[in-house]
Scaffold this motif. Structure first.
Motif, PDB file in Angstrom:
ATOM      1  N   TRP A 116       0.873  -1.185   0.000  1.00 43.35           N
ATOM      2  CA  TRP A 116       0.000   0.000   0.000  1.00 43.35           C
ATOM      3  C   TRP A 116       0.900   1.223   0.000  1.00 43.35           C
ATOM      4  O   TRP A 116       2.003   1.201  -0.561  1.00 43.35           O
ATOM      5  CB  TRP A 116      -0.973  -0.055   1.182  1.00 43.35           C
ATOM      6  N   ASP A 172      -6.147  -4.146  -6.100  1.00 41.67           N
ATOM      7  CA  ASP A 172      -6.848  -4.418  -4.849  1.00 41.67           C
ATOM      8  C   ASP A 172      -5.882  -4.279  -3.676  1.00 41.67           C
ATOM      9  O   ASP A 172      -4.691  -4.601  -3.777  1.00 41.67           O
ATOM     10  CB  ASP A 172      -7.419  -5.840  -4.841  1.00 41.67           C
ATOM     11  N   LEU A 173      -6.413  -3.806  -2.557  1.00 45.71           N
ATOM     12  CA  LEU A 173      -5.617  -3.630  -1.350  1.00 45.71           C
ATOM     13  C   LEU A 173      -5.123  -4.990  -0.852  1.00 45.71           C
ATOM     14  O   LEU A 173      -5.850  -5.984  -0.879  1.00 45.71           O
ATOM     15  CB  LEU A 173      -6.470  -2.949  -0.282  1.00 45.71           C
ATOM     16  N   ASN A 174      -3.884  -5.021  -0.406  1.00 44.07           N
ATOM     17  CA  ASN A 174      -3.293  -6.236   0.141  1.00 44.07           C
ATOM     18  C   ASN A 174      -4.140  -6.750   1.305  1.00 44.07           C
ATOM     19  O   ASN A 174      -4.314  -6.054   2.306  1.00 44.07           O
ATOM     20  CB  ASN A 174      -1.863  -5.922   0.615  1.00 44.07           C
ATOM     21  N   PRO A 175      -4.687  -7.977   1.209  1.00 45.42           N
ATOM     22  CA  PRO A 175      -5.567  -8.477   2.274  1.00 45.42           C
ATOM     23  C   PRO A 175      -4.854  -8.698   3.599  1.00 45.42           C
ATOM     24  O   PRO A 175      -5.520  -8.859   4.637  1.00 45.42           O
ATOM     25  CB  PRO A 175      -6.102  -9.803   1.692  1.00 45.42           C
ATOM     26  N   TYR A 187      -9.180  -1.634   7.232  1.00 48.80           N
ATOM     27  CA  TYR A 187      -9.871  -0.837   6.220  1.00 48.80           C
ATOM     28  C   TYR A 187     -11.295  -1.367   6.058  1.00 48.80           C
ATOM     29  O   TYR A 187     -11.564  -2.535   6.319  1.00 48.80           O
ATOM     30  CB  TYR A 187      -9.142  -0.928   4.874  1.00 48.80           C
ATOM     31  N   GLU A 210     -12.637  -1.320   0.374  1.00 50.34           N
ATOM     32  CA  GLU A 210     -11.308  -0.891  -0.039  1.00 50.34           C
ATOM     33  C   GLU A 210     -10.486  -2.039  -0.625  1.00 50.34           C
ATOM     34  O   GLU A 210      -9.524  -1.809  -1.347  1.00 50.34           O
ATOM     35  CB  GLU A 210     -10.546  -0.280   1.144  1.00 50.34           C
ATOM     36  N   TYR A 211     -10.871  -3.274  -0.329  1.00 49.53           N
ATOM     37  CA  TYR A 211     -10.069  -4.421  -0.742  1.00 49.53           C
ATOM     38  C   TYR A 211     -10.380  -4.908  -2.157  1.00 49.53           C
ATOM     39  O   TYR A 211      -9.684  -5.770  -2.666  1.00 49.53           O
ATOM     40  CB  TYR A 211     -10.257  -5.579   0.256  1.00 49.53           C
ATOM     41  N   ASP A 212     -11.431  -4.367  -2.803  1.00 50.62           N
ATOM     42  CA  ASP A 212     -11.768  -4.909  -4.131  1.00 50.62           C
ATOM     43  C   ASP A 212     -12.048  -3.826  -5.166  1.00 50.62           C
ATOM     44  O   ASP A 212     -12.739  -4.056  -6.146  1.00 50.62           O
ATOM     45  CB  ASP A 212     -12.943  -5.878  -4.029  1.00 50.62           C
ATOM     46  N   SER A 236      -4.854  -4.883   7.726  1.00 52.01           N
ATOM     47  CA  SER A 236      -6.155  -4.894   8.398  1.00 52.01           C
ATOM     48  C   SER A 236      -6.634  -3.478   8.691  1.00 52.01           C
ATOM     49  O   SER A 236      -5.878  -2.512   8.612  1.00 52.01           O
ATOM     50  CB  SER A 236      -6.055  -5.672   9.715  1.00 52.01           C
ATOM     51  N   ASN A 294      -5.005  -8.239  -6.135  1.00 51.90           N
ATOM     52  CA  ASN A 294      -3.776  -7.992  -5.404  1.00 51.90           C
ATOM     53  C   ASN A 294      -2.623  -8.847  -5.918  1.00 51.90           C
ATOM     54  O   ASN A 294      -1.451  -8.537  -5.687  1.00 51.90           O
ATOM     55  CB  ASN A 294      -4.003  -8.243  -3.910  1.00 51.90           C
ATOM     56  N   ASP A 346     -14.488  -2.882   4.155  1.00 53.65           N
ATOM     57  CA  ASP A 346     -14.443  -4.020   3.241  1.00 53.65           C
ATOM     58  C   ASP A 346     -14.228  -3.617   1.785  1.00 53.65           C
ATOM     59  O   ASP A 346     -13.463  -4.255   1.059  1.00 53.65           O
ATOM     60  CB  ASP A 346     -15.729  -4.839   3.361  1.00 53.65           C
TER      61      ASP A 346
END
Length: 448
Positions: free
Chosen positions: A61, A343-346, A351, A355-357, A349, A363, A353
């Protein structure tokens, strides 16, 4: 995706409450670079509508500024360039860049310059967003703003000392990259009102407009001829907070805005593929243009995007294509900069939901259907540049806008006209008695 060869070393909210120039841009596109061994300027700079993406590093990120991985970043930029993009927007993290009022971390300036060099190799221009105390819903407060006696935080919009240090920071960055040919210009901050509001930083609209004037004057002084904007979303336009609409429409090189049909509840209220949802950004472009006093001034949709939290994945490609075509149908549009690249690195932690897709790539750098849609549209528009529609019918907006209410009353009539085959404009009431102004915009019919 295929393995890449190693690089040689080189030095957000609620809609309407509930639903709630150009010459400078041309100058920046021809600015010479001090990097004589880099490729020639990007031919895509001559697009009628420029296409770019908000870069989110796939590995670390924007903690990448402190945990630099050049190979990973170079691979990310390869992904972005493969779509035909011509620029990226990047986020500096204010608390890491300027931890002391009189100190800028040199290694982060080094990495910023290296990022521009990497972007240059891929024909990507770079808009640098600086005073970022809020990114993706996370707050980053520079330590020098916090009182160690009572924990109060200096108001970054009104405190003279804070503002002087902001100007100083812009100057230091410009000294390093201001002449780099891939440097598009400064974005003052990423939605600084969402930094100010939770921290209790109050500012009158006059103070907000003065802040813009002061910092844009600094930008033009230290990096003349570049595109300098203030990245904000719908909120200040629809509420009497922080800035006047006239100030937003006249400060900086052009008017930047972040148009999120999901954050504003339009998708949820009207349906994912409804006219209201897919033409939301078009509506906001035309709304902003109503407040422009310079008819040559451009609008930059600096953020827009969509998540599976807001609609079924199967609808996203169609929503994306319709939304982009609607935006490109507007005159005076500088560019569309999608949120976001990856996509945000899973593994990170905290963020929300969605923000991850939001990425065009997963990712793991796999191209998603939305990325393919945008890639195909860019190729189509390069082959056949889109011509904007003539907007001879305009909806009339009162000058003494009632926060939220007038915008709400305007939104549904705008979409009804779209459904009837019109491409409406928006005009302020005070301009309806100015025949020369109406003629210059091609407006012949007024709908009150």
């Amino acid at each position: 995706m295929p393995e890449r060869a190693a690089e040689p070393p080189i030095d957000r909210r609620k809609f309407f409450g509930v639903t709630a120039g150009a010459a400078a841009a041309t100058t920046l596109l021809t600015t010479a670079s001090a990097h004589a061994d880099t490729p020639p300027p990007n031919r895509h700079r001559h697009r009628r509508v420029r296409f770019g993406v908000n870069y989110v590093p796939s590995k670390n990120w924007w903690f990448s500024w402190s945990d630099w991985d050049r190979a990973s970043i170079a691979a990310d930029l390869d992904d972005i360039a493969s779509l035909g993009m011509d620029h990226i927007r990047v986020m500096l993290i204010w608390s890491e860049l300027q931890p002391n009022a009189n100190y800028v971390r040199g290694e982060q300036l080094d990495r910023l310059e290296e990022l521009l060099d990497l972007a240059d190799r891929r024909h990507l221009d770079v808009q640098v967003t600086v005073l970022n105390g809020a990114v993706s819903g996370v707050l980053f407060v520079p330590p020098h703003l916090i009182s160690n006696s009572d924990g109060t935080i200096r108001n970054v919009l009104t405190d003279p000392t804070a503002i002087e240090r902001e100007q100083w920071l812009l100057t230091r960055i410009a000294e390093r990259i201001g002449r780099h040919r891939r440097f598009m210009g400064f974005d003052l901050s990423n939605e600084i009102h969402w930094f100010a509001k939770p921290l209790g930083m109050a500012a009158t609209q006059a103070q907000g407009d003065a802040w813009h004037t002061t910092l844009f004057d600094t930008c033009e002084k230290v990096a003349p001829g570049k595109v300098h904007v203030s990245g904000i979303d719908h909120w200040p336009w629809q509420n009497d907070e922080y800035w006047t609409r006239h100030g937003l429409a006249t400060s900086g090189t052009m008017t930047a805005n972040h148009t999120w049909a999901g954050w504003t509840q339009v998708i949820q209220r009207y349906g994912s593929l409804s006219t209201s949802s897919t033409h939301y950004s078009e509506f906001f472009i035309e709304l902003i243009k109503a407040f422009h006093t310079d008819l040559g001034r451009q609008v930059w949709i600096e953020e827009t995007g969509v998540s599976t939290v807001w609609m079924d994945a199967a609808d996203i490609p169609a929503w994306t294509e319709r939304s982009i075509r609607a935006m490109a149908d507007c005159t005076g549009l500088f560019g569309i900069t999608w949120w976001d690249s990856h996509d945000l690195n899973p593994d990170l932690s905290g963020y929300v939901d969605l923000e991850y897709d939001l990425g065009l790539f997963t990712n793991k750098r796999e191209l998603k259907p939305i990325g393919k849609t945008i890639r195909n549209l860019i190729a189509e528009y390069d082959a056949r540049p889109p011509a904007p529609s003539r907007r001879s019918t305009a909806l009339v907006l009162p000058d003494d806008v009632i926060p939220l209410a007038d915008f709400t009353r305007l939104f549904d009539p705008f979409m009804k006209l779209v459904d009837q085959g019109e491409r409406p404009a928006i005009v302020l009431q005070s301009r309806t008695e100015d025949p020369a102004y109406l003629a210059a915009r091609g407006i012949e019919n007024l709908t009150r």
